[in-house]
Scaffold this active site. Structure first.
Site, PDB file in Angstrom:
ATOM      1  N   TRP A   1      38.336 -32.441  30.031  1.00 17.50           N
ATOM      2  CA  TRP A   1      37.246 -33.079  29.272  1.00 17.50           C
ATOM      3  C   TRP A   1      35.936 -32.310  29.447  1.00 17.50           C
ATOM      4  CZ3 TRP A   1      39.427 -35.513  25.731  1.00 17.50           C
ATOM      5  CH2 TRP A   1      40.549 -36.317  25.950  1.00 17.50           C
TER       6      TRP A   1
ATOM      7  N   ASP B   1      29.351 -37.641  31.746  1.00 16.43           N
ATOM      8  CA  ASP B   1      30.407 -38.331  31.007  1.00 16.43           C
ATOM      9  C   ASP B   1      31.077 -39.296  31.991  1.00 16.43           C
ATOM     10  OD1 ASP B   1      32.789 -39.139  29.832  1.00 16.43           O
ATOM     11  OD2 ASP B   1      33.534 -37.110  29.406  1.00 16.43           O
TER      12      ASP B   1
ATOM     13  N   LYS C   1      38.462 -46.804  28.307  1.00 19.89           N
ATOM     14  CA  LYS C   1      39.096 -46.665  29.613  1.00 19.89           C
ATOM     15  C   LYS C   1      38.794 -47.884  30.492  1.00 19.89           C
ATOM     16  CE  LYS C   1      40.383 -42.493  28.452  1.00 19.89           C
ATOM     17  NZ  LYS C   1      39.528 -41.318  28.445  1.00 19.89           N
TER      18      LYS C   1
HETATM   19  C1  LIG Z   1      39.364 -40.054  27.555  1.00 23.73           C
HETATM   20  C2  LIG Z   1      38.204 -39.225  27.902  1.00 23.73           C
HETATM   21  C3  LIG Z   1      37.431 -38.591  26.912  1.00 23.73           C
HETATM   22  C4  LIG Z   1      37.804 -38.555  25.445  1.00 23.73           C
HETATM   23  O1  LIG Z   1      37.531 -39.697  24.776  1.00 23.73           O
HETATM   24  P1  LIG Z   1      37.801 -39.886  23.208  1.00 23.73           P
HETATM   25  O2  LIG Z   1      37.097 -41.180  22.964  1.00 23.73           O
HETATM   26  O3  LIG Z   1      39.282 -39.956  22.997  1.00 23.73           O
HETATM   27  O4  LIG Z   1      37.204 -38.759  22.456  1.00 23.73           O
HETATM   28  C5  LIG Z   1      36.320 -37.896  27.329  1.00 23.73           C
HETATM   29  N1  LIG Z   1      35.968 -37.815  28.623  1.00 23.73           N
HETATM   30  C6  LIG Z   1      36.700 -38.408  29.597  1.00 23.73           C
HETATM   31  C7  LIG Z   1      36.269 -38.292  31.022  1.00 23.73           C
HETATM   32  C8  LIG Z   1      37.826 -39.136  29.263  1.00 23.73           C
HETATM   33  O5  LIG Z   1      38.559 -39.718  30.230  1.00 23.73           O
END
Ligand SMILES: *Cc1c(COP(=O)(O)O)cnc(C)c1O
Length: 368
Positions: free
Chosen positions: A103, A171, A195
C-alpha cells in the site's frame, strides 16, 4: 446458522453486530420516516444531521482538534493515494515515502506523478516483514508519508517517525480507531473505512486547515479537497449508507468506552494470539516481533516441522479444519502465503480464543 462464525477477513471485515442490525433496519425505515435510508435525499434534514453526528463521533473518539477538517469520499483509499499528492505536493517539491509494504508503494507511485517523491526506506527484499526506522529524510520535504499499519505483512508503526521538515501524513486504513493516536502530530490522517470503521464505499480524510491551497496546479473540482470541505461533504451525492454504517460503528465504539477501552482489548487479543504462535511447534508468525501489528497477524507453518512439499496440502487441511469450527477467511495474502488472522475492533476476544484453541488442536493432530 448452527455454529457461531468468526470472520478473520482482512477487508472488508467484521463489523459490530449491533451496527449491522441498525443498518439493516434503516434499509427498510430510516428514523421512523417510513423511507429507506437508501432512498432518502442526502440533502434531507435526517441525513444532514446524521453526517454532522458522524463527524462529531469521529472528533470525540479521535480527539480531532478544531483546526482540522474531515472529508468523506467514495473512490476508496486508492483514490486518495493520487488525490493527496495532487492537493499537497507541488511539481518541484519533495515528499518522503516510507516503503513498508504494497500500500505504501501504491501511494508512492501515485505521488511520483505529481512531484518529487522519494523512498525514505524500503524493506521489500525482506518481504516487508519489518519496518526500517532508519529513515532517509529530505531537508525540505513537504511531507513524510507512512502507512500506519501494514495490512498484508502485519507490521505497525508503534512510534511514528518525526518528519525532518513539513508534516506527517498517515494511511490508517487498517488501524483506524484501533489505538490512540495524537492527531496534532499529523498534517493529514486518512484511510478507507472498510477495515475497521464501516463497510466499503467511503474514505475519511482528516486535514489540518492551513495545509490546503498551497499547490500551483489546477485541480479538477471533484478531486479538490477544498470543494468537499466548502460543501460540508454534500458537493455531490455522498456515500450515505456507508457513512451510516460508520455512524453506527462509531456509536458502538463510543458505548464500548472509546478508543482507550478498545485499544486495551485489541492489545490483549493480539498478545493472546502471538503468545500461541510463539509457543507453537507447527505455526510461526512472519512479522518482526518489535513491529507486530495488533490488527493483522500473518503466520505460516514452521519449515522445520512441515516439509515444503507438504505445506500446500496441509494448508488446505488447516483452512478446512478451522472452517469446520466457524473460523473463516484465514487464508494468507498471496505475497506472504500461509495464513492471516485480522483481529479488528469488532472481533471479540472469544473469536481469538477460538482460533488459539484451533491452532493448538491442529498442532496435536499434525504432531500425532
Ligand atoms: C486496504 C488498504 C488500502 C486500499 O484501500 P481501497 O479502499 O481498496 O483502495 C490502502 N491502504 C491500506 C493500509 C489498506 O489496508
Amino acid at each position: 446458522m448452527a455454529n457461531k462464525v468468526y470472520n478473520f477477513s482482512a477487508g472488508p471485515s467484521v463489523l459490530p453486530e449491533q451496527a449491522l442490525k441498525e443498518a439493516s433496519a434503516a434499509c427498510i425505515d430510516y428514523a421512523n420516516s417510513g423511507i429507506s435510508i437508501l432512498s432518502m435525499s442526502h440533502r434531507s434534514k435526517p441525513i444532514e444531521n446524521m453526517f454532522a453526528e458522524t463527524e462529531q463521533f469521529l472528533r470525540d473518539l479521535m480527539g480531532i482538534p478544531e483546526n482540522y477538517d474531515i472529508v468523506f469520499l467514495g473512490g476508496g483509499c486508492s483514490l486518495l493515494f493520487c488525490m493527496l499528492p495532487m492537493n499537497f505536493l507541488d511539481q518541484n517539491a519533495t515528499a518522503d515515502y516510507a516503503l513498508t509494504g504494497v500500500w505504501a508503494n501504491k501511494a508512492y507511485k501515485e505521488a511520483k506523478q505529481f512531484g518529487n517523491a522519494l523512498a525514505a526506506c524500503d524493506t521489500k527484499s525482506e518481504t516487508y516483514s519489518r519496518i526500517d526506522k532508519n529513515l532517509k529524510l529530505s531537508d525540505n520535504a513537504t511531507y513524510l508519508h507512512v502507512t500506519a499499519n501494514n495490512t498484508i505483512y502485519g507490521t505497525e508503526w508503534h512510534n511514528f517517525p518525526k518528519p525532518k521538515s513539513g508534516f506527517l501524513m498517515a494511511d490508517v486504513s487498517s488501524d483506524f480507531l484501533a489505538r490512540k493516536i495524537n492527531v496534532s502530530d499529523f498534517g493529514v490522517v486518512y484511510g478507507g473505512a472498510q477495515k475497521n470503521i464501516s463497510c466499503a464505499g467511503v474514505t475519511v480524510t482528516i486535514i489540518r486547515k492551513d495545509l490546503l491551497g498551497k499547490v500551483n496546479r489546477t485541480i479538477p473540482t471533484m478531486l479538490n479537497f477544498q470543494t468537499h470541505i466548502d460543501a460540508k461533504n454534500m458537493f455531490n451525492t455522498p456515500p450515505v449508507f456507508a457513512v451510516y454504517v460508520m455512524n453506527r460503528t462509531l456509536k458502538w465504539l463510543k458505548d464500548f468506552g472509546g478508543v482507550e477501552a478498545i485499544e486495551k482489548v485489541n492489545r490483549s487479543k493480539a498478545a493472546l494470539l502471538y503468545s500461541a504462535l510463539d509457543n507453537s511447534k507447527v505455526f510461526v508468525g512472519t512479522a518482526a516481533k518489535e513491529d507486530r501489528s495488533i490488527m493483522n497477524v500473518p503466520f505460516v507453518f514452521n519449515k522445520d516441522v512441515v516439509a515444503a512439499d507438504k505445506a500446500d496440502d496441509l494448508a488446505k487441511e488447516f483452512l478446512e479444519f478451522a472452517k469446520d469450527r466457524g473460523l473463516q477467511q484465514l487464508k494468507g495474502h498471496r505475497s506472504v502465503g500461509g495464513f492471516r488472522a485480522s483481529i479488528y475492533n469488532a472481533m471479540p476476544v472469544e473469536g481469538v480464543q477460538a482460533l488459539v484453541n484451533c491452532l493448538g488442536d491442529f498442532e496435536k493432530k499434525v504432531l500425532g
